[in-house]
Write a protein that holds these residues in place. Structure first.
Motif, PDB file in Angstrom:
ATOM      1  N   SER A   2      31.834  -1.403  -5.451  1.00  0.00           N
ATOM      2  CA  SER A   2      30.936  -2.206  -6.284  1.00  0.00           C
ATOM      3  C   SER A   2      29.943  -2.941  -5.381  1.00  0.00           C
ATOM      4  O   SER A   2      30.113  -2.984  -4.159  1.00  0.00           O
ATOM      5  CB  SER A   2      31.739  -3.223  -7.099  1.00  0.00           C
ATOM      6  N   MET A   3      28.935  -3.531  -5.982  1.00  0.00           N
ATOM      7  CA  MET A   3      27.980  -4.322  -5.204  1.00  0.00           C
ATOM      8  C   MET A   3      28.705  -5.489  -4.528  1.00  0.00           C
ATOM      9  O   MET A   3      28.362  -5.867  -3.410  1.00  0.00           O
ATOM     10  CB  MET A   3      26.852  -4.840  -6.094  1.00  0.00           C
ATOM     11  N   LYS A   4      29.692  -6.034  -5.194  1.00  0.00           N
ATOM     12  CA  LYS A   4      30.461  -7.143  -4.625  1.00  0.00           C
ATOM     13  C   LYS A   4      31.197  -6.686  -3.368  1.00  0.00           C
ATOM     14  O   LYS A   4      31.210  -7.400  -2.361  1.00  0.00           O
ATOM     15  CB  LYS A   4      31.463  -7.671  -5.652  1.00  0.00           C
ATOM     16  N   ASP A   5      31.802  -5.495  -3.413  1.00  0.00           N
ATOM     17  CA  ASP A   5      32.498  -4.960  -2.240  1.00  0.00           C
ATOM     18  C   ASP A   5      31.545  -4.810  -1.061  1.00  0.00           C
ATOM     19  O   ASP A   5      31.867  -5.185   0.066  1.00  0.00           O
ATOM     20  CB  ASP A   5      33.108  -3.583  -2.550  1.00  0.00           C
ATOM     21  N   ARG A  33      21.571  -0.677   6.998  1.00  0.00           N
ATOM     22  CA  ARG A  33      20.375  -1.487   6.802  1.00  0.00           C
ATOM     23  C   ARG A  33      20.594  -2.913   7.278  1.00  0.00           C
ATOM     24  O   ARG A  33      19.713  -3.543   7.821  1.00  0.00           O
ATOM     25  CB  ARG A  33      19.988  -1.454   5.325  1.00  0.00           C
ATOM     26  N   HIS A  34      21.808  -3.424   7.087  1.00  0.00           N
ATOM     27  CA  HIS A  34      22.108  -4.803   7.439  1.00  0.00           C
ATOM     28  C   HIS A  34      22.828  -4.919   8.792  1.00  0.00           C
ATOM     29  O   HIS A  34      23.345  -5.987   9.122  1.00  0.00           O
ATOM     30  CB  HIS A  34      22.933  -5.467   6.335  1.00  0.00           C
ATOM     31  N   GLY A  84      28.429  -9.322   4.526  1.00  0.00           N
ATOM     32  CA  GLY A  84      28.266 -10.762   4.665  1.00  0.00           C
ATOM     33  C   GLY A  84      27.014 -11.309   4.005  1.00  0.00           C
ATOM     34  O   GLY A  84      26.458 -12.304   4.466  1.00  0.00           O
ATOM     35  N   LYS A  85      26.561 -10.651   2.973  1.00  0.00           N
ATOM     36  CA  LYS A  85      25.375 -11.088   2.236  1.00  0.00           C
ATOM     37  C   LYS A  85      25.764 -11.422   0.796  1.00  0.00           C
ATOM     38  O   LYS A  85      26.844 -11.083   0.333  1.00  0.00           O
ATOM     39  CB  LYS A  85      24.307  -9.989   2.212  1.00  0.00           C
ATOM     40  N   LYS A 111      25.615 -11.051  -3.263  1.00  0.00           N
ATOM     41  CA  LYS A 111      25.547  -9.898  -4.157  1.00  0.00           C
ATOM     42  C   LYS A 111      24.134  -9.667  -4.677  1.00  0.00           C
ATOM     43  O   LYS A 111      23.693  -8.528  -4.841  1.00  0.00           O
ATOM     44  CB  LYS A 111      26.511 -10.100  -5.329  1.00  0.00           C
ATOM     45  N   SER A 112      23.372 -10.733  -4.872  1.00  0.00           N
ATOM     46  CA  SER A 112      22.003 -10.592  -5.363  1.00  0.00           C
ATOM     47  C   SER A 112      21.108  -9.897  -4.333  1.00  0.00           C
ATOM     48  O   SER A 112      20.196  -9.159  -4.696  1.00  0.00           O
ATOM     49  CB  SER A 112      21.411 -11.941  -5.766  1.00  0.00           C
ATOM     50  N   ASN A 113      21.378 -10.103  -3.035  1.00  0.00           N
ATOM     51  CA  ASN A 113      20.614  -9.407  -1.996  1.00  0.00           C
ATOM     52  C   ASN A 113      20.862  -7.907  -2.062  1.00  0.00           C
ATOM     53  O   ASN A 113      19.935  -7.113  -1.916  1.00  0.00           O
ATOM     54  CB  ASN A 113      20.995  -9.911  -0.605  1.00  0.00           C
ATOM     55  N   VAL A 114      22.116  -7.536  -2.274  1.00  0.00           N
ATOM     56  CA  VAL A 114      22.469  -6.120  -2.396  1.00  0.00           C
ATOM     57  C   VAL A 114      21.798  -5.537  -3.631  1.00  0.00           C
ATOM     58  O   VAL A 114      21.219  -4.447  -3.575  1.00  0.00           O
ATOM     59  CB  VAL A 114      24.002  -5.931  -2.464  1.00  0.00           C
ATOM     60  N   TYR A 115      21.826  -6.262  -4.733  1.00  0.00           N
ATOM     61  CA  TYR A 115      21.196  -5.804  -5.975  1.00  0.00           C
ATOM     62  C   TYR A 115      19.693  -5.549  -5.765  1.00  0.00           C
ATOM     63  O   TYR A 115      19.172  -4.511  -6.145  1.00  0.00           O
ATOM     64  CB  TYR A 115      21.412  -6.837  -7.079  1.00  0.00           C
ATOM     65  N   ARG A 116      19.016  -6.497  -5.125  1.00  0.00           N
ATOM     66  CA  ARG A 116      17.578  -6.343  -4.883  1.00  0.00           C
ATOM     67  C   ARG A 116      17.283  -5.152  -3.971  1.00  0.00           C
ATOM     68  O   ARG A 116      16.328  -4.412  -4.188  1.00  0.00           O
ATOM     69  CB  ARG A 116      16.996  -7.631  -4.289  1.00  0.00           C
ATOM     70  N   TYR A 117      18.111  -4.971  -2.959  1.00  0.00           N
ATOM     71  CA  TYR A 117      17.934  -3.836  -2.051  1.00  0.00           C
ATOM     72  C   TYR A 117      18.087  -2.512  -2.806  1.00  0.00           C
ATOM     73  O   TYR A 117      17.308  -1.587  -2.612  1.00  0.00           O
ATOM     74  CB  TYR A 117      18.944  -3.920  -0.906  1.00  0.00           C
TER      75      TYR A 117
END
Length: 59
Positions: free
Chosen positions: A5-8, A52-53, A14-15, A17-23
């Motif tokens: 999941s995005m949370k995983d 990427r991170h 270490g970011k 969840k909203s950063n992952v969503y935007r990416y």
């Protein structure tokens, strides 16, 4: 095949969840499956986020 999941992904890199969503939205990365309104990604897609991170992906 394990799905993440995005949370995983966010916890691993270490970011937030909203950063992952935007990416994901910015780069038009397709999800593999949806379970109870949660977008799930396979290991290849997870590696894209981690790379990427600057984090090594744990499989």
């Amino acid at each position: 095949m394990k799905l993440y999941s995005m949370k995983d992904i966010a916890e691993e890199i270490g970011k937030d969840k909203s950063n992952v969503y935007r990416y994901i939205k910015k780069n038009n990365i397709a999800h593999t499956d949806v379970k109870e309104r949660t977008l799930l990604f396979n290991a290849t897609q997870k590696k894209l986020h981690c790379k990427r991170h600057g984090k090594q992906s744990k499989q």
